[in-house]
Design a protein around this motif. Structure first.
Motif, PDB file in Angstrom:
ATOM      1  N   LYS A  99       0.811  -1.341   0.032  1.00  0.00           N
ATOM      2  CA  LYS A  99       0.099   0.026  -0.084  1.00  0.00           C
ATOM      3  C   LYS A  99       0.932   1.383  -0.214  1.00  0.00           C
ATOM      4  O   LYS A  99       2.029   1.051   0.394  1.00  0.00           O
ATOM      5  N   ARG A 100       0.344   2.303  -0.292  1.00  0.00           N
ATOM      6  CA  ARG A 100       0.818   3.753  -0.321  1.00  0.00           C
ATOM      7  C   ARG A 100       1.582   3.819   1.225  1.00  0.00           C
ATOM      8  O   ARG A 100       0.838   3.473   2.199  1.00  0.00           O
ATOM      9  N   GLY A 101       2.792   4.425   1.016  1.00  0.00           N
ATOM     10  CA  GLY A 101       3.254   4.884   2.448  1.00  0.00           C
ATOM     11  C   GLY A 101       4.008   3.850   2.986  1.00  0.00           C
ATOM     12  O   GLY A 101       4.986   4.053   3.931  1.00  0.00           O
ATOM     13  N   GLN A 102       3.989   2.510   2.515  1.00  0.00           N
ATOM     14  CA  GLN A 102       4.925   1.324   3.157  1.00  0.00           C
ATOM     15  C   GLN A 102       6.204   1.393   2.715  1.00  0.00           C
ATOM     16  O   GLN A 102       6.425   1.808   1.589  1.00  0.00           O
ATOM     17  N   LYS A 103       7.040   0.820   3.602  1.00  0.00           N
ATOM     18  CA  LYS A 103       8.554   0.683   3.215  1.00  0.00           C
ATOM     19  C   LYS A 103       8.719  -0.452   2.667  1.00  0.00           C
ATOM     20  O   LYS A 103       8.974  -1.505   3.392  1.00  0.00           O
ATOM     21  N   VAL A 104       9.313  -0.702   1.450  1.00  0.00           N
ATOM     22  CA  VAL A 104       9.390  -2.349   0.840  1.00  0.00           C
ATOM     23  C   VAL A 104      10.739  -2.295   0.493  1.00  0.00           C
ATOM     24  O   VAL A 104      11.198  -1.444  -0.015  1.00  0.00           O
ATOM     25  N   ILE A 126       9.729   1.811  -2.527  1.00  0.00           N
ATOM     26  CA  ILE A 126      10.744   0.518  -2.539  1.00  0.00           C
ATOM     27  C   ILE A 126      12.052   1.102  -2.622  1.00  0.00           C
ATOM     28  O   ILE A 126      12.706   1.564  -3.596  1.00  0.00           O
ATOM     29  N   THR A 127      12.862   0.157  -1.932  1.00  0.00           N
ATOM     30  CA  THR A 127      14.454   0.301  -1.836  1.00  0.00           C
ATOM     31  C   THR A 127      14.810  -0.870  -2.461  1.00  0.00           C
ATOM     32  O   THR A 127      14.504  -2.009  -2.162  1.00  0.00           O
ATOM     33  N   GLY A 128      15.683  -0.691  -3.699  1.00  0.00           N
ATOM     34  CA  GLY A 128      16.290  -1.832  -4.318  1.00  0.00           C
ATOM     35  C   GLY A 128      17.820  -1.926  -3.797  1.00  0.00           C
ATOM     36  O   GLY A 128      18.491  -1.189  -3.569  1.00  0.00           O
ATOM     37  N   VAL A 129      18.124  -3.436  -3.615  1.00  0.00           N
ATOM     38  CA  VAL A 129      19.469  -3.716  -3.324  1.00  0.00           C
ATOM     39  C   VAL A 129      20.089  -4.509  -4.513  1.00  0.00           C
ATOM     40  O   VAL A 129      19.652  -5.597  -4.954  1.00  0.00           O
ATOM     41  N   THR A 130      20.994  -4.233  -4.754  1.00  0.00           N
ATOM     42  CA  THR A 130      22.099  -5.038  -5.621  1.00  0.00           C
ATOM     43  C   THR A 130      23.627  -4.508  -5.638  1.00  0.00           C
ATOM     44  O   THR A 130      23.753  -3.436  -5.041  1.00  0.00           O
ATOM     45  N   ASN A 131      24.417  -5.667  -5.507  1.00  0.00           N
ATOM     46  CA  ASN A 131      25.955  -5.188  -5.310  1.00  0.00           C
ATOM     47  C   ASN A 131      26.393  -4.934  -6.689  1.00  0.00           C
ATOM     48  O   ASN A 131      27.916  -4.687  -6.587  1.00  0.00           O
ATOM     49  N   ASP A 170       8.324  -2.931   5.708  1.00  0.00           N
ATOM     50  CA  ASP A 170       6.899  -3.422   5.982  1.00  0.00           C
ATOM     51  C   ASP A 170       6.741  -4.729   5.128  1.00  0.00           C
ATOM     52  O   ASP A 170       5.816  -5.527   5.444  1.00  0.00           O
ATOM     53  N   ALA A 171       7.629  -4.976   4.183  1.00  0.00           N
ATOM     54  CA  ALA A 171       7.340  -6.096   3.345  1.00  0.00           C
ATOM     55  C   ALA A 171       8.793  -6.150   2.620  1.00  0.00           C
ATOM     56  O   ALA A 171       9.425  -5.081   2.283  1.00  0.00           O
ATOM     57  N   VAL A 172       9.140  -7.329   2.241  1.00  0.00           N
ATOM     58  CA  VAL A 172      10.169  -7.875   1.598  1.00  0.00           C
ATOM     59  C   VAL A 172       9.952  -8.702   0.322  1.00  0.00           C
ATOM     60  O   VAL A 172       9.098  -9.747   0.561  1.00  0.00           O
ATOM     61  N   LYS A 196       9.903  -6.150   9.398  1.00  0.00           N
ATOM     62  CA  LYS A 196       9.224  -5.873  10.914  1.00  0.00           C
ATOM     63  C   LYS A 196       8.754  -7.279  11.138  1.00  0.00           C
ATOM     64  O   LYS A 196       8.073  -8.041  10.476  1.00  0.00           O
ATOM     65  N   ARG A 197       8.374  -6.923  12.460  1.00  0.00           N
ATOM     66  CA  ARG A 197       7.545  -8.524  12.965  1.00  0.00           C
ATOM     67  C   ARG A 197       6.309  -8.569  12.391  1.00  0.00           C
ATOM     68  O   ARG A 197       5.547  -7.727  12.468  1.00  0.00           O
ATOM     69  N   GLY A 198       5.595  -9.903  12.072  1.00  0.00           N
ATOM     70  CA  GLY A 198       4.293  -9.712  11.933  1.00  0.00           C
ATOM     71  C   GLY A 198       4.087  -9.686  10.284  1.00  0.00           C
ATOM     72  O   GLY A 198       3.006  -9.748   9.617  1.00  0.00           O
ATOM     73  N   GLN A 199       5.253  -9.003   9.570  1.00  0.00           N
ATOM     74  CA  GLN A 199       5.056  -8.700   8.195  1.00  0.00           C
ATOM     75  C   GLN A 199       5.771 -10.098   7.304  1.00  0.00           C
ATOM     76  O   GLN A 199       6.437 -11.056   7.923  1.00  0.00           O
ATOM     77  N   CYS A 200       5.568  -9.621   6.136  1.00  0.00           N
ATOM     78  CA  CYS A 200       5.789 -11.009   5.054  1.00  0.00           C
ATOM     79  C   CYS A 200       7.088 -10.860   4.037  1.00  0.00           C
ATOM     80  O   CYS A 200       7.286  -9.560   3.671  1.00  0.00           O
TER      81      CYS A 200
END
Ligand code: SAM
Length: 346
Positions: A99-104, A126-131, A170-172, A196-200
């Motif tokens: 959803k809007r505002g979530q940090k993914v 959304i934050t993307g990670v790559t090396n 909030d999600a990965v 975060k705890r409880g998240q997926c």
């Protein structure tokens, strides 16, 4: 979507490395693999070097032949390849309830094709990670063009040790990326830490299926072909992935191999018998043209020496993937949805 041409392909081979270093990088990369007497332990111990060399060498090929999304998709009748990619990405957003505002967090984000689509679809940040530095440079440019640069960002880091505090996201999700990790428990526990705890956490994982017989030499040959062609230390079984998720602390809510129920085979775009005008460059005929074009570009010095060898191991990858898919011993779409439990008293 930005259109990548033959000169972009040639200029991108080797990523950020000096162009005269490409040939020796190809040799070093190939030597990690079974077909060149390389050992699994060596690949695992040097996973960062092995995988980074791979993506320095292939990222411009992927963009040229496949587009901005570096993954496969299950496919329904009447659906175009592009539509199937988008639906496959939206499915992840839907399962995670973004959803809007979530940090993914997008683990192993490539040049950010799925990240941009999921950000626009869900309005999440959304934050993307790559090396891989070259992919980060491409992503910066593509995010700006797509207009998601205000809500999405990216971090250059090894996903086995990410620079985020625990309980940050909030999600990965991870799309066909965690298969590059030297061990499944290591990457899943790192994801567990930052979620975060409880998240997926949701992912499409590359796996050997239950039909894979480790004693069968033909099966092992196909597995090794996929590993060299795709920068993988060792392809794990679906069972090993589930076990590693549970060991990391996750509660597995759903797991399913979507290759098994796909009405159209996921590997068909790479198959010799397949033809598509819109996806021409990925087809066997398109790859034949690319090979010959590279021969010329390398000969006249417009593509670095070693470019053709990259095309060759990518060709072998395509053959290994089609064979692995047809025999149902390999899947690139073992999907799972897993939750980090809340503390006992909540
Ligand atoms: C097959 S690509 C998938 C990219 C993206 N998820 C997509 O579907 O377009 C795998 C990605 O994982 C990244 N990757 C592999 N090993 C990594 C590591 N140790 N740390 C960070 N990223 C890694 C690669 O650089 C690449 O971006």
């Amino acid at each position: 979507m930005e259109k990548v041409g033959a000169f972009d392909l040639a200029a991108g081979v080797g990523g950020k490395m000096e162009k005269n270093a490409v040939l020796s990088a190809v040799e070093k990369y190939e030597n990690y693999h079974v077909h060149h007497e390389g050992a699994e332990e060596e690949r695992k111990a040097n996973y960062e070097d092995m995988v980074n060399k791979y993506y320095d060498l292939v990222t411009s090929f992927y963009e040229f032949g496949w587009g901005e999304c570096f993954h496969f998709a299950n496919r329904f009748k009447g659906e175009s390849l592009r539509e199937s990619f988008k639906r496959y990405e939206h499915f992840i957003a839907l399962q995670l309830g973004l959803k809007r505002g979530q940090k993914v967090l997008d683990v192993g984000c490539g040049v950010g094709g799925p990240l941009r689509e999921i950000a626009r679809f869900s309005l999440a940040s959304i934050t993307g990670v790559t090396n891989n530095e070259y992919q980060i440079a491409r992503m910066k440019e593509l995010n700006r063009i797509a207009g998601v640069d205000k809500t999405c960002d990216f971090v250059t880091a090894d996903f086995m040790k990410m620079p985020f505090p625990e309980n940050s996201f909030d999600a990965v999700y991870a799309i066909e990326a965690t298969c590059h990790a030297p061990n499944a428990y290591g990457i899943y526990s790192e994801i567990y830490r930052v979620l975060k705890r409880g998240q997926c956490f949701a992912a499409y994982e590359w796996c050997m299926t239950d039909s894979f017989d480790p004693k069968n030499e033909e099966h092992q040959r196909i597995k090794a072909e996929i590993e060299i062609g795709d920068g993988l230390p060792n392809i794990r079984s679906t069972g090993q992935c589930i076990e590693a998720l549970k060991k990391a602390g996750f509660e597995v809510l759903w797991s399913e191999d979507f290759a098994a129920s796909s009405p159209l085979p996921w590997y068909s775009p790479l198959d010799k018998n397949y033809f598509s005008l819109s996806g021409f460059r990925a087809t066997a005929l398109g790859r034949f043209f690319t090979r010959n074009m590279l021969k010329v570009l390398e000969f006249v010095g417009l593509a670095p020496k070693g470019s053709l060898r990259v095309q060759n191991f990518l060709e072998r990858a395509a053959e290994g993937l089609v064979e692995g898919g047809r025999r149902e011993i390999f899947t690139p779409m073992f999907f799972f949805l897993a939750r980090k439990p809340l503390p006992q008293n909540q």
